[in-house]
Design a protein around this motif. Structure first.
Motif: not given
Length: 113
Positions: A68-95
């Motif tokens: 499971l990812p750690p607690r995520l905060t950010g805009t709803p769009e960002v959090m949805t994209s990060v969670q989707a990448a996590w769930d599908t074993n994809d990888c995102l570069v974030v700031e």
């Protein structure tokens, strides 16, 4: 005597603070790779997802591994994209910022290489 101990403790604290720690701006966003960490393991359990520091374009130190990812905060769009990448074993570069309160993502830079 008590004042002397306090002064000695303060002096020791300044001596043992790592130079880079003194220069870190806690609010300055950093870059992280989030999601698949690309490890090939010979033994199980094997961490397949996590968060690692990025040093330029190279992956640095792994900061978090878990199913499971750690607690995520950010805009709803960002959090949805990060969670989707996590769930599908994809990888995102974030700031953003990573710490004891989890990962705060300010923006998604793109997909990992």
């Amino acid at each position: 005597m008590h004042t002397r101990k306090i002064l000695m403790a303060a002096l020791l604290a300044t001596i043992f603070v790592h130079p880079t720690m003194a220069q870190v701006k806690p609010d300055a966003p950093e870059r992280f790779a989030v999601g698949s960490i690309g490890l090939a393991c010979a033994h199980l359990p094997c961490p397949s997802r996590g968060i690692s520091e990025l040093e330029g374009t190279r992956t640095g130190r792994i900061l978090w591994t878990n199913d499971l990812p750690p607690r995520l905060t950010g805009t709803p769009e960002v959090m949805t994209s990060v969670q989707a990448a996590w769930d599908t074993n994809d990888c995102l570069v974030v700031e953003g910022n990573f710490g004891v309160r989890g990962l705060h993502v300010e923006r998604i830079v793109g997909r990992c290489n």
